[in-house]
Design a protein around this motif. Sequence first.
Motif, short mmCIF file in Angstrom:
data_model
loop_
_atom_site.label_atom_id
_atom_site.label_comp_id
_atom_site.label_asym_id
_atom_site.label_seq_id
_atom_site.Cartn_x
_atom_site.Cartn_y
_atom_site.Cartn_z
N LYS A 16 62.48 50.44 63.80
CA LYS A 16 62.34 49.50 62.68
C LYS A 16 61.94 50.20 61.39
O LYS A 16 61.91 49.58 60.33
N GLY A 17 61.58 51.50 61.49
CA GLY A 17 61.17 52.25 60.30
C GLY A 17 59.77 51.92 59.82
O GLY A 17 59.43 52.15 58.67
N GLU A 18 58.95 51.40 60.72
CA GLU A 18 57.59 51.01 60.34
C GLU A 18 56.67 52.22 60.25
O GLU A 18 56.68 53.09 61.11
N THR A 19 55.87 52.26 59.20
CA THR A 19 54.86 53.30 59.01
C THR A 19 53.52 52.62 58.79
O THR A 19 53.46 51.39 58.64
N GLY A 20 52.46 53.38 58.74
CA GLY A 20 51.16 52.78 58.49
C GLY A 20 50.04 53.79 58.45
O GLY A 20 50.18 54.93 58.89
N ASP A 21 48.94 53.34 57.88
CA ASP A 21 47.71 54.13 57.79
C ASP A 21 46.59 53.32 58.40
O ASP A 21 46.35 52.18 57.99
N ILE A 22 45.91 53.92 59.36
CA ILE A 22 44.80 53.26 60.05
C ILE A 22 43.53 54.05 59.77
O ILE A 22 43.51 55.27 59.88
N GLY A 74 20.70 72.70 65.19
CA GLY A 74 21.30 73.50 66.25
C GLY A 74 21.49 72.80 67.57
O GLY A 74 21.96 73.39 68.53
N HIS A 75 21.13 71.51 67.67
CA HIS A 75 21.25 70.77 68.92
C HIS A 75 22.30 69.67 68.78
O HIS A 75 22.37 69.00 67.75
N PRO A 76 23.13 69.46 69.83
CA PRO A 76 24.13 68.40 69.77
C PRO A 76 23.48 67.02 69.67
O PRO A 76 22.47 66.77 70.32
N VAL A 77 24.06 66.18 68.84
CA VAL A 77 23.56 64.82 68.65
C VAL A 77 24.74 63.85 68.58
O VAL A 77 25.87 64.24 68.32
N ILE A 78 24.47 62.58 68.80
CA ILE A 78 25.47 61.54 68.63
C ILE A 78 25.71 61.33 67.14
O ILE A 78 24.76 61.22 66.37
N GLU A 79 26.99 61.29 66.76
CA GLU A 79 27.33 60.96 65.38
C GLU A 79 27.83 59.52 65.36
O GLU A 79 28.82 59.19 66.01
N ARG A 80 27.14 58.68 64.67
CA ARG A 80 27.51 57.27 64.58
C ARG A 80 28.43 57.06 63.38
O ARG A 80 28.21 57.61 62.31
N GLY A 81 29.46 56.27 63.58
CA GLY A 81 30.32 55.88 62.47
C GLY A 81 31.19 56.99 61.90
O GLY A 81 31.48 56.99 60.71
N HIS A 82 31.64 57.93 62.76
CA HIS A 82 32.55 58.97 62.28
C HIS A 82 33.85 58.28 61.86
O HIS A 82 34.38 57.43 62.55
N ILE A 83 34.38 58.65 60.70
CA ILE A 83 35.59 58.02 60.16
C ILE A 83 36.81 58.84 60.55
O ILE A 83 36.86 60.05 60.36
N PHE A 84 37.81 58.16 61.08
CA PHE A 84 39.08 58.75 61.45
C PHE A 84 40.18 58.13 60.61
O PHE A 84 40.24 56.89 60.47
N HIS A 85 41.06 58.95 60.07
CA HIS A 85 42.23 58.49 59.33
C HIS A 85 43.45 58.87 60.16
O HIS A 85 43.67 60.06 60.43
N ILE A 86 44.22 57.89 60.56
CA ILE A 86 45.40 58.12 61.40
C ILE A 86 46.60 57.63 60.62
O ILE A 86 46.68 56.44 60.28
N ASN A 87 47.53 58.55 60.36
CA ASN A 87 48.70 58.21 59.55
C ASN A 87 49.96 58.25 60.42
O ASN A 87 50.18 59.24 61.12
N PHE A 88 50.74 57.21 60.36
CA PHE A 88 52.00 57.14 61.07
C PHE A 88 53.12 57.24 60.03
O PHE A 88 53.27 56.35 59.18
N ARG A 89 53.87 58.33 60.09
CA ARG A 89 54.95 58.60 59.15
C ARG A 89 56.21 59.01 59.92
O ARG A 89 56.11 59.71 60.92
N LEU A 90 57.33 58.60 59.40
CA LEU A 90 58.61 59.00 59.98
C LEU A 90 59.07 60.29 59.33
O LEU A 90 58.83 60.51 58.14
N GLY A 91 59.71 61.17 60.12
CA GLY A 91 60.24 62.42 59.58
C GLY A 91 61.42 62.17 58.66
O GLY A 91 62.00 61.08 58.61
N ASP A 92 61.79 63.21 57.93
CA ASP A 92 62.93 63.10 57.00
C ASP A 92 64.24 62.97 57.73
O ASP A 92 64.50 63.46 58.72
#
Length: 104
Positions: A35-41, A86-104
């Motif tokens: 369908k040619g659908e793209t999007g940014d999440i 220097g110690h591992p910790v939980i990161e709350r609210g990490h932001i992820f940008h996921i882009n869906f694009r069709l190739g040329d």
Amino acid sequence: MHRVLIPVLLLCFTSCSSTPKNQPRPYYPADLIKKGETGDITASCDVPTDGRPQNCRIISSTNHNLDAAAFRFLDKARYSPATQNGHPVIERGHIFHINFRLGD
């Protein structure tokens, strides 16, 4: 130039954000490709010390037909945990940008 870099490096020794360990490709549903659908999440997740995003939620989406594919991507993503003093910790609210694009 060094004056700018030194404070950033020192900050990272006391507290660093989660960083990607793998680069999974987002699953792009075949019917949406046709369908040619793209999007940014944009999603927000907690990243615990095991590096597997959890408690994810969509913050914004330009195409809700791709939301499930974004969650599928987040399920496969792995991160090195955030650190504090220097110690591992939980990161709350990490932001992820996921882009869906069709190739040329």
